[in-house]
Each structure stands twice: as C-alpha cells, then as structure tokens.
Scaffold this motif. Structure first.
Motif, PDB file in Angstrom:
ATOM      1  N   UNK A 140    -103.597  13.453 -10.550  1.00 52.50           N
ATOM      2  CA  UNK A 140    -102.650  13.493 -11.677  1.00 52.50           C
ATOM      3  C   UNK A 140    -102.586  12.129 -12.357  1.00 52.50           C
ATOM      4  N   UNK A 141    -102.627  11.067 -11.551  1.00 52.49           N
ATOM      5  CA  UNK A 141    -102.624   9.713 -12.114  1.00 52.49           C
ATOM      6  C   UNK A 141    -103.875   9.479 -12.947  1.00 52.49           C
ATOM      7  N   UNK A 142    -105.036   9.860 -12.421  1.00 51.18           N
ATOM      8  CA  UNK A 142    -106.289   9.702 -13.173  1.00 51.18           C
ATOM      9  C   UNK A 142    -106.289  10.555 -14.438  1.00 51.18           C
ATOM     10  N   UNK A 143    -105.757  11.749 -14.349  1.00 54.72           N
ATOM     11  CA  UNK A 143    -105.665  12.601 -15.531  1.00 54.72           C
ATOM     12  C   UNK A 143    -104.780  11.952 -16.597  1.00 54.72           C
ATOM     13  N   UNK A 144    -103.683  11.371 -16.167  1.00 51.43           N
ATOM     14  CA  UNK A 144    -102.808  10.675 -17.110  1.00 51.43           C
ATOM     15  C   UNK A 144    -103.502   9.494 -17.752  1.00 51.43           C
ATOM     16  N   UNK A 145    -104.265   8.740 -16.958  1.00 49.14           N
ATOM     17  CA  UNK A 145    -105.025   7.617 -17.522  1.00 49.14           C
ATOM     18  C   UNK A 145    -106.044   8.102 -18.554  1.00 49.14           C
ATOM     19  N   UNK A 146    -106.776   9.146 -18.223  1.00 44.04           N
ATOM     20  CA  UNK A 146    -107.776   9.665 -19.156  1.00 44.04           C
ATOM     21  C   UNK A 146    -107.146  10.178 -20.442  1.00 44.04           C
ATOM     22  N   UNK A 147    -106.061  10.890 -20.329  1.00 41.18           N
ATOM     23  CA  UNK A 147    -105.373  11.391 -21.529  1.00 41.18           C
ATOM     24  C   UNK A 147    -104.880  10.222 -22.373  1.00 41.18           C
ATOM     25  N   UNK A 148    -104.332   9.222 -21.724  1.00 46.68           N
ATOM     26  CA  UNK A 148    -103.863   8.042 -22.454  1.00 46.68           C
ATOM     27  C   UNK A 148    -104.988   7.320 -23.170  1.00 46.68           C
ATOM     28  N   UNK A 149    -106.133   7.203 -22.505  1.00 47.71           N
ATOM     29  CA  UNK A 149    -107.286   6.540 -23.133  1.00 47.71           C
ATOM     30  C   UNK A 149    -107.778   7.345 -24.332  1.00 47.71           C
ATOM     31  N   UNK A 150    -107.859   8.664 -24.189  1.00 45.84           N
ATOM     32  CA  UNK A 150    -108.334   9.492 -25.299  1.00 45.84           C
ATOM     33  C   UNK A 150    -107.356   9.485 -26.470  1.00 45.84           C
ATOM     34  N   UNK A 151    -106.074   9.417 -26.183  1.00 41.52           N
ATOM     35  CA  UNK A 151    -105.092   9.424 -27.276  1.00 41.52           C
ATOM     36  C   UNK A 151    -105.081   8.109 -28.043  1.00 41.52           C
ATOM     37  N   UNK A 152    -105.411   7.011 -27.374  1.00 39.99           N
ATOM     38  CA  UNK A 152    -105.382   5.717 -28.057  1.00 39.99           C
ATOM     39  C   UNK A 152    -106.754   5.261 -28.511  1.00 39.99           C
ATOM     40  N   UNK A 153    -107.783   6.096 -28.375  1.00 41.67           N
ATOM     41  CA  UNK A 153    -109.124   5.713 -28.805  1.00 41.67           C
ATOM     42  C   UNK A 153    -109.131   5.524 -30.315  1.00 41.67           C
ATOM     43  N   UNK A 154    -109.414   4.316 -30.758  1.00 44.84           N
ATOM     44  CA  UNK A 154    -109.408   4.004 -32.178  1.00 44.84           C
ATOM     45  C   UNK A 154    -108.020   3.881 -32.754  1.00 44.84           C
ATOM     46  N   UNK A 155    -107.014   3.993 -31.939  1.00 48.52           N
ATOM     47  CA  UNK A 155    -105.641   3.955 -32.421  1.00 48.52           C
ATOM     48  C   UNK A 155    -105.158   2.564 -32.770  1.00 48.52           C
ATOM     49  N   UNK A 156    -105.815   1.557 -32.232  1.00 48.03           N
ATOM     50  CA  UNK A 156    -105.381   0.189 -32.529  1.00 48.03           C
ATOM     51  C   UNK A 156    -105.531  -0.108 -34.012  1.00 48.03           C
ATOM     52  N   UNK A 157    -106.652   0.303 -34.573  1.00 45.78           N
ATOM     53  CA  UNK A 157    -106.844   0.079 -36.001  1.00 45.78           C
ATOM     54  C   UNK A 157    -105.889   0.945 -36.810  1.00 45.78           C
ATOM     55  N   UNK A 158    -105.659   2.131 -36.331  1.00 46.57           N
ATOM     56  CA  UNK A 158    -104.799   3.049 -37.075  1.00 46.57           C
ATOM     57  C   UNK A 158    -103.376   2.510 -37.167  1.00 46.57           C
ATOM     58  N   UNK A 159    -102.804   2.063 -36.049  1.00 48.72           N
ATOM     59  CA  UNK A 159    -101.421   1.602 -36.113  1.00 48.72           C
ATOM     60  C   UNK A 159    -101.334   0.311 -36.884  1.00 48.72           C
ATOM     61  N   UNK A 160    -102.363  -0.534 -36.798  1.00 49.59           N
ATOM     62  CA  UNK A 160    -102.342  -1.801 -37.530  1.00 49.59           C
ATOM     63  C   UNK A 160    -102.403  -1.532 -39.032  1.00 49.59           C
ATOM     64  N   UNK A 161    -103.223  -0.579 -39.419  1.00 53.10           N
ATOM     65  CA  UNK A 161    -103.324  -0.222 -40.839  1.00 53.10           C
ATOM     66  C   UNK A 161    -102.010   0.360 -41.335  1.00 53.10           C
ATOM     67  N   UNK A 162    -101.430   1.249 -40.553  1.00 51.38           N
ATOM     68  CA  UNK A 162    -100.136   1.823 -40.944  1.00 51.38           C
ATOM     69  C   UNK A 162     -99.065   0.734 -41.024  1.00 51.38           C
ATOM     70  N   UNK A 163     -99.087  -0.200 -40.087  1.00 55.45           N
ATOM     71  CA  UNK A 163     -98.111  -1.297 -40.102  1.00 55.45           C
ATOM     72  C   UNK A 163     -98.286  -2.149 -41.355  1.00 55.45           C
ATOM     73  N   UNK A 164     -99.530  -2.498 -41.675  1.00 55.96           N
ATOM     74  CA  UNK A 164     -99.780  -3.321 -42.863  1.00 55.96           C
ATOM     75  C   UNK A 164     -99.351  -2.607 -44.142  1.00 55.96           C
ATOM     76  N   UNK A 165     -99.634  -1.302 -44.231  1.00 58.13           N
ATOM     77  CA  UNK A 165     -99.211  -0.571 -45.426  1.00 58.13           C
ATOM     78  C   UNK A 165     -97.686  -0.492 -45.496  1.00 58.13           C
ATOM     79  N   UNK A 166     -97.028  -0.350 -44.353  1.00 54.87           N
ATOM     80  CA  UNK A 166     -95.561  -0.301 -44.349  1.00 54.87           C
ATOM     81  C   UNK A 166     -94.970  -1.642 -44.773  1.00 54.87           C
ATOM     82  N   UNK A 167     -95.573  -2.742 -44.312  1.00 56.76           N
ATOM     83  CA  UNK A 167     -95.095  -4.069 -44.699  1.00 56.76           C
ATOM     84  C   UNK A 167     -95.277  -4.289 -46.197  1.00 56.76           C
TER      85      UNK A 167
END
Length: 87
Positions: free
Chosen positions: A16-43
C-alpha cells in the motif's frame, strides 16, 4: 494472529505504501512546471488587477476633486447677489 508478528499484514502495508508512492509520482509528473506557470500567471494577473484598481482610484479622486470644485463654484454663484440693473 498478532498484528506485530503477522507477515502478511506487513507485506500488505508495504505494498500500500509503494502504491501510494507510485500514485504520487504519477500525479506530480510534469506538475512542477504546471504549478509554477499557474503561479506566475496568477501573480501577473494580480499585478494587473492592482494596477487597474490604482488607476480607478486615481480617476475617482480626480473626478471627486472636479466635483467639489464645481460644487464650490455653484455655491459661490448662488450666494452672490444678483444685479438686477439692465445693461
């Protein structure tokens, strides 16, 4: 069957722990750029809104100054005595 000594329970918890890690990794894949872009547009949007607000406030202050000047001139004209003499 004790919780601390049951190997099946530990294996299930590990999976269950490994499954949670994998789901977390898949959900945040490429998300760093996405949230940064959204943050910059909001600013930038917030800066535009603040600038528009400042412009609006400045415009209203100028209009209010003009209105007060008109009111004072109107009051002065109303208080001045009329000259009924013909020209």
């Amino acid at each position: 069957m004790n919780i601390t000594t049951d190997p099946n329970l530990w294996a299930i918890c590990g999976l269950v722990f490994l499954l949670g890690l994998l789901i977390g990794i898949f959900l945040t894949a490429g998300g760093r750029r996405k949230w940064r872009t959204r943050y910059d547009t909001e600013v930038s949007r917030r800066r535009e809104i603040e600038k528009a607000h400042e412009d609006r406030v400045r415009d209203w202050e100028l209009k209010e100054k003009e209105w007060r000047e008109r009111d004072s001139l109107r009051d002065a004209a109303a208080r001045s005595p009329r000259d009924d003499r013909p020209l």
